[in-house]
Design an enzyme around this catalytic site. Structure first.
Site, PDB file in Angstrom:
ATOM      1  N   ASP A  35       0.825  -1.211   0.000  1.00 45.93           N
ATOM      2  CA  ASP A  35       0.000   0.000   0.000  1.00 45.93           C
ATOM      3  C   ASP A  35       0.864   1.268   0.000  1.00 45.93           C
ATOM      4  OD1 ASP A  35      -2.287   1.511   0.086  1.00 45.93           O
ATOM      5  OD2 ASP A  35      -2.530   1.358   2.248  1.00 45.93           O
ATOM      6  N   HIS A  52       2.952   2.842  -8.864  1.00 47.07           N
ATOM      7  CA  HIS A  52       2.819   1.394  -9.065  1.00 47.07           C
ATOM      8  C   HIS A  52       4.094   0.816  -9.686  1.00 47.07           C
ATOM      9  CE1 HIS A  52      -1.234   1.704  -7.764  1.00 47.07           C
ATOM     10  NE2 HIS A  52      -1.708   2.302  -8.837  1.00 47.07           N
ATOM     11  N   LEU A 146      11.048 -20.646  -2.632  1.00 46.35           N
ATOM     12  CA  LEU A 146      10.103 -19.648  -2.105  1.00 46.35           C
ATOM     13  C   LEU A 146       8.803 -19.739  -2.905  1.00 46.35           C
ATOM     14  CD1 LEU A 146       9.605 -16.918  -0.391  1.00 46.35           C
ATOM     15  CD2 LEU A 146      10.232 -15.750  -2.505  1.00 46.35           C
TER      16      LEU A 146
HETATM   17  C1  FPP Z   1      -2.031   0.069  -3.284  1.00 47.63           C
HETATM   18  O1  FPP Z   1      -1.517   1.379  -3.262  1.00 47.63           O
HETATM   19  C2  FPP Z   1      -1.391  -0.677  -4.363  1.00 47.63           C
HETATM   20  C3  FPP Z   1      -2.043  -1.332  -5.354  1.00 47.63           C
HETATM   21  C4  FPP Z   1      -3.509  -1.354  -5.489  1.00 47.63           C
HETATM   22  C5  FPP Z   1      -1.299  -2.055  -6.404  1.00 47.63           C
HETATM   23  C6  FPP Z   1      -0.082  -2.802  -5.933  1.00 47.63           C
HETATM   24  C7  FPP Z   1       0.596  -3.349  -7.112  1.00 47.63           C
HETATM   25  C8  FPP Z   1       1.907  -3.299  -7.362  1.00 47.63           C
HETATM   26  C9  FPP Z   1       2.937  -2.832  -6.422  1.00 47.63           C
HETATM   27  C10 FPP Z   1       2.368  -3.833  -8.656  1.00 47.63           C
HETATM   28  C11 FPP Z   1       2.426  -5.323  -8.544  1.00 47.63           C
HETATM   29  C12 FPP Z   1       3.014  -5.870  -9.718  1.00 47.63           C
HETATM   30  C13 FPP Z   1       3.267  -7.169  -9.881  1.00 47.63           C
HETATM   31  C14 FPP Z   1       4.163  -7.575 -10.986  1.00 47.63           C
HETATM   32  C15 FPP Z   1       2.698  -8.217  -8.991  1.00 47.63           C
HETATM   33  P1  FPP Z   1      -2.522   2.573  -3.518  1.00 47.63           P
HETATM   34  O2  FPP Z   1      -2.583   2.813  -4.965  1.00 47.63           O
HETATM   35  O3  FPP Z   1      -3.824   2.250  -2.866  1.00 47.63           O
HETATM   36  O4  FPP Z   1      -1.788   3.737  -2.769  1.00 47.63           O
HETATM   37  P2  FPP Z   1      -2.482   4.941  -1.977  1.00 47.63           P
HETATM   38  O5  FPP Z   1      -3.226   4.316  -0.830  1.00 47.63           O
HETATM   39  O6  FPP Z   1      -1.324   5.742  -1.542  1.00 47.63           O
HETATM   40  O7  FPP Z   1      -3.380   5.642  -2.967  1.00 47.63           O
END
Ligand code: FPP
Length: 257
Positions: A35, A52, A146
């Site tokens: 997050d 992201h 893993l």
């Molecule tokens: C939450 O942060 C994050 C997500 C909804 C996406 C997480 C995905 C990735 C890190 C990419 C994963 C990629 C692979 C290859 C598995 P948010 O957008 O809710 O952040 P905020 O709360 O600050 O708005």
């Protein structure tokens, strides 16, 4: 002089997070709610997708760290059943990132003994993502250094409902009796069937909620909330979380021995 240098280095090593970790008490299964990507980008005046993208780099670092630390299962929450509510553009960027990185990283993950295991309602993902998932699963299925559970279109409630449906089918088909149902049988029907529950759940970016992640599996999981935003989360932050976990008194409802 040399002795002084050695003495200083020794103390320096102990001050480093890795020097304080107990190698005999490494959590077997670590789960992470990735997050804070949006806030990370906003703080830099960048579009959300930049957060992201940076989040993928954090994930790569943490997978590497888990292998080094001999953690056996890493679960990451990448896309929830509720994330479809986000703007279309953000959803498609997330799907593209996933598809692209599965395609480019799977060989390296395979070489490092990682078993890629995407979990969730995968048949609702774009076909290109489903194709890459199938390829990554097929390539890495025999690995056991893993297990990397990537939760995609995943919801804890959805998972429980799906398990209940499978259970009902078994009973209807006469393969199981109502009063034979146990917690173990139910757990075996979850997406994580056969895996140990997470010992440690890490939530970066300071929010203190589960957000529909692993509702069944986290019954006795130790929760660690970090103020670090996910794109900035690195091995040292993981080690700090593990050290905190190692100092917890896990009683599983019992009393201290
Ligand atoms: C939450 O942060 C994050 C997500 C909804 C996406 C997480 C995905 C990735 C890190 C990419 C994963 C990629 C692979 C290859 C598995 P948010 O957008 O809710 O952040 P905020 O709360 O600050 O708005």
């Amino acid at each position: 002089m040399d002795f002084l240098k050695f003495f200083k280095n020794k103390h320096f090593a102990q001050d480093m997070p890795l020097g304080r970790i107990n190698r005999d008490k490494i959590p077997q299964h670590v789960a992470i709610i990735m997050d804070g990507n949006g806030r990370w980008a906003q703080k830099r005046g960048l579009p959300r997708y930049a957060g992201h993208k940076a989040g993928v780099e954090a994930l790569k670092d943490i997978v590497k760290a888990c292998i080094e630390l001999n953690i056996k299962i890493l679960s990451v929450f990448a896309f929830s059943t509720e994330n479809w509510k986000r703007p279309k553009e953000e959803v498609s960027i997330l799907m593209e990132l996933l598809t692209k990185h599965l395609a480019t990283e799977k060989d390296d993950l395979h070489k490092n003994g990682v078993k890629i295991n995407c979990i969730g309602s995968l048949d609702k993902l774009p076909p290109s993502a489903q194709t890459e998932i199938a390829k990554a699963h097929a390539l890495t299925k025999k690995n056991h250094k893993l297990i990397l559970n990537i939760a995609l279109n995943y919801g804890g409630r959805l998972e429980i409902v799906e398990a209940a449906k499978k259970l009902a089918a078994k009973i209807c088909e006469g393969n199981l009796k109502n009063d034979e149902v146990t917690e173990e049988i139910f757990a075996s029907l979850l997406f994580t069937g056969g895996q140990a529950d997470p010992d440690l759940l890490i939530r970066p970016s300071g929010e203190m909620r589960l957000s529909n992640f692993y509702l069944w599996q986290t019954a006795y999981t130790e929760i660690y909330v970090s103020s670090v935003l996910w794109p900035d989360f690195r091995k040292d932050n993981l080690i700090e979380a593990i050290i905190d976990y190692q100092n917890r008194d896990r009683r599983f409802g019992g009393i201290k021995k």
